[in-house]
Design an enzyme around this catalytic site. Structure first.
Site, PDB file in Angstrom:
ATOM      1  N   CYS A  39       5.339 -50.489 -27.294  1.00 31.84           N
ATOM      2  CA  CYS A  39       6.028 -51.500 -26.494  1.00 31.84           C
ATOM      3  C   CYS A  39       6.046 -52.904 -27.089  1.00 31.84           C
ATOM      4  O   CYS A  39       5.224 -53.247 -27.927  1.00 31.84           O
ATOM      5  CB  CYS A  39       5.348 -51.665 -25.145  1.00 31.84           C
ATOM      6  N   GLY A  65      10.065 -50.827 -29.829  1.00 27.26           N
ATOM      7  CA  GLY A  65      10.384 -49.726 -28.929  1.00 27.26           C
ATOM      8  C   GLY A  65      11.870 -49.670 -28.675  1.00 27.26           C
ATOM      9  O   GLY A  65      12.457 -50.684 -28.295  1.00 27.26           O
ATOM     10  N   ASN A 139       1.927 -53.722 -23.009  1.00 24.64           N
ATOM     11  CA  ASN A 139       1.907 -53.151 -24.353  1.00 24.64           C
ATOM     12  C   ASN A 139       0.488 -52.685 -24.631  1.00 24.64           C
ATOM     13  O   ASN A 139      -0.446 -53.479 -24.562  1.00 24.64           O
ATOM     14  CB  ASN A 139       2.332 -54.214 -25.372  1.00 24.64           C
ATOM     15  N   GLY A 140       0.345 -51.413 -24.972  1.00 27.25           N
ATOM     16  CA  GLY A 140      -0.981 -50.885 -25.276  1.00 27.25           C
ATOM     17  C   GLY A 140      -1.218 -49.585 -24.559  1.00 27.25           C
ATOM     18  O   GLY A 140      -0.285 -48.925 -24.100  1.00 27.25           O
ATOM     19  N   TYR A 284       2.326 -52.447 -40.679  1.00 27.39           N
ATOM     20  CA  TYR A 284       3.628 -51.835 -40.433  1.00 27.39           C
ATOM     21  C   TYR A 284       4.390 -52.356 -39.211  1.00 27.39           C
ATOM     22  O   TYR A 284       5.572 -52.657 -39.305  1.00 27.39           O
ATOM     23  CB  TYR A 284       3.450 -50.312 -40.313  1.00 27.39           C
ATOM     24  N   CYS A 424      -4.683 -42.644 -33.010  1.00 25.86           N
ATOM     25  CA  CYS A 424      -4.855 -43.901 -32.280  1.00 25.86           C
ATOM     26  C   CYS A 424      -4.812 -43.626 -30.782  1.00 25.86           C
ATOM     27  O   CYS A 424      -3.978 -42.856 -30.316  1.00 25.86           O
ATOM     28  CB  CYS A 424      -3.730 -44.866 -32.653  1.00 25.86           C
TER      29      CYS A 424
END
Ligand code: SF4
Length: 501
Positions: A39, A65, A139-140, A284, A424
């Site tokens: 996100c 996203g 986000n996360g 990245y 992750c």
């Protein structure tokens, strides 16, 4: 045929509920070699056209996203919310933006892994509670969900989505704290994992980061000659540039910022946690024109390329990036090594989300659709190819074969981070350990698999040094080390391929 879904919630925004047929979110998911961020978030307080400003910010955050996006606005009285499947520019036409009035707005752009529930889980999520209307964009990824969700449901919480972000709002709604800001602080201190969030009520904006600071979140300001400043928050500072907002600072790990008509206030709701910002943002995810975790991404990537050249230099005619994410590191490598930089692979920018018929998913079609070698440049040459990661290895092999097929004499692959050996749990869509080639093969075995003449990765120490600014910053490196900063991980995801399941 493609389709676009909108979901509007409450009053004015309901008029936008519609189904059109010009985009398919399925896209080329199985062909995409890259890891995906989940996100990007954006918020603005004190602008007469808040929705359009958030739209512009989300436009700049589109790389974080591409599956869904949403904007919620508030005008002091009402809170409108529109979400849709597709790119920001596809969803938020002028007509749609016109249905989002108010001087406050939050927005979200998302990559989702689910199909049917994708629109339901698109954000911002809006919850009507005893504490009033709250919209959240996150986000996360939270990692201690199960117990909290079960407890909240026992307490009568009704979840609209399967998104972990809604848990934060439900915790706020069920908090015993006397004020909203206390309830938010109380809720954030109960969840573990990665979250950079923006929240909005009818008259306030909040922004917060988890205590370890996994994901970036920056604060900016637009100076207004005839009134109070406009305050902006965004996952990356590149979102500020289109708005002509000035970067002010990062929201700190464990900090909760509130913006009201009285101005900006802040409190530290959690402290004492070691910082573990995602180092892969520098490798990245983030744009090179963003400043995150106190450092310009461009500088970090340039240094990664230089360090890679120092650690594993090899004689060659050209340095060639895998576009686009390998470009900055390749420039650094070429300059450090004194070897010419060339665009030996050309990326077609228009195929990223194009539907590919199932029968076309065979062989190398997806990669060939996206990347094409420059034959006259590569023929008879020794090439150093720079990329930012090897995940399963199949895409890297296709690219190596492609360059060799264009006539290159030697192909030496250099990766601007260490081998990815562990998944992750903090908001990046990595495969489980059994599918990560580096978790299951040695570097030499990977070299043989991808058919390169040589293969080398950047060392962990080298990477960490490349991402340090003036002040030393703590980073999460779990996908390279398997050492997770939080206690909660999915045990099944970290079994190697050899383990019986
Ligand atoms: Fe970033 Fe890797 Fe840590 Fe995930 S595990 S937060 S991708 S460094």
């Amino acid at each position: 045929m493609t389709r676009r879904l909108y979901q509007g919630i409450e009053g004015i925004a309901d008029t936008s509920r519609q189904l059109t047929t010009d985009h398919c979110p399925l896209s080329t998911v199985s062909e995409d070699p890259k890891l995906r961020e989940e996100c990007g978030v954006m918020a603005i307080y004190g602008h007469p056209d808040a929705a359009r400003q958030v739209y512009l910010g989300l436009y700049a955050l589109q790389h974080r996203g591409q599956e869904s996006a949403g904007i919620a606005t508030a005008d002091g009285q009402h809170l409108a919310n529109i979400k849709g499947m597709g790119l920001v520019s596809e969803i938020f036409t002028d007509d749609v933006l016109a249905k989002l009035p108010g001087s406050m707005a939050i927005g979200h752009t998302r990559y989702s892994t689910t199909g049917d529930s994708a629109l339901l889980n698109a954000q911002p999520i809006r919850v009507d509670s005893v504490k009033g209307l709250i919209a959240i964009a996150h986000n996360g990824n939270l990692v201690n969900l199960g117990n909290i969700r079960a407890r909240l449901e026992r307490d009568g919480a009704y979840f609209q989505t399967t998104s972990d972000s809604e848990i934060i709002v439900q915790l706020i709604a069920h908090s015993q704290a006397g004020t909203l800001v206390d309830a938010i602080a109380d809720s954030l201190s109960q969840v573990e994992g990665a979250f950079s969030i923006v929240m909005m009520t009818r008259d306030r904006i909040f922004a917060a980061r988890d205590p370890r600071g996994f994901r970036p979140l920056s604060m900016g300001r637009i100076k207004n000659a005839n009134g109070p400043d406009t305050i902006v928050f965004a996952s990356e500072s590149c979102a500020f540039d289109l708005l002509r907002a000035k970067f002010e600072r990062d929201v700190l790990p464990g900090e909760l910022v509130m913006v009201t008509e009285d101005g900006v206030t802040s409190r530290q709701y959690a402290s004492g946690f070691p910082q573990s910002s995602c180092v892969f943002e520098h490798v990245y995810f983030a744009r090179p024109d963003s400043r995150i975790f106190g450092r310009w991404v461009q500088e970090s990537r340039d240094q990664m390329g230089r360090q890679l050249a120092r650690e594993s230099g090899v004689p060659a005619d050209f340095v060639v990036p895998v576009p686009d994410s390998g470009v900055t590191a390749a420039l650094g490598y070429a300059e450090e090594a004194g070897i010419p930089f060339r665009f030996g692979l050309i990326r077609n920018h228009y195929v990223g989300r194009t539907f590919i018929e199932p029968e076309q998913r065979v062989r190398d079609f997806g990669v060939r659709l996206k990347l094409n070698p420059v034959h006259n440049l590569l023929e008879g040459k020794r090439v150093i190819l720079i990329d930012d990661s090897i995940i399963r290895g199949t895409t890297s092999r296709k690219i190596v074969r492609m360059i060799r097929g264009a006539g290159a004499k030697e192909v030496h692959l250099r990766i601007s981070c260490p081998p990815t050996i562990s998944p992750c749990f903090y908001g990046v869509d990595t495969p489980s350990k059994r599918d990560l080639i580096a978790a299951n093969k040695s570097v030499e075995e990977i070299r043989q698999f991808i058919e390169a003449d040589s293969l080398a990765y950047l060392s962990l120490d080298g990477l960490l040094n490349c991402c340090q600014g003036e002040e030393k910053h703590g980073y999460c490196t779990a996908c390279y080390t398997g050492n997770y900063p939080t206690q909660w991980v999915d045990a099944d995801e970290i079994l190697p391929a050899t383990a019986s399941v």
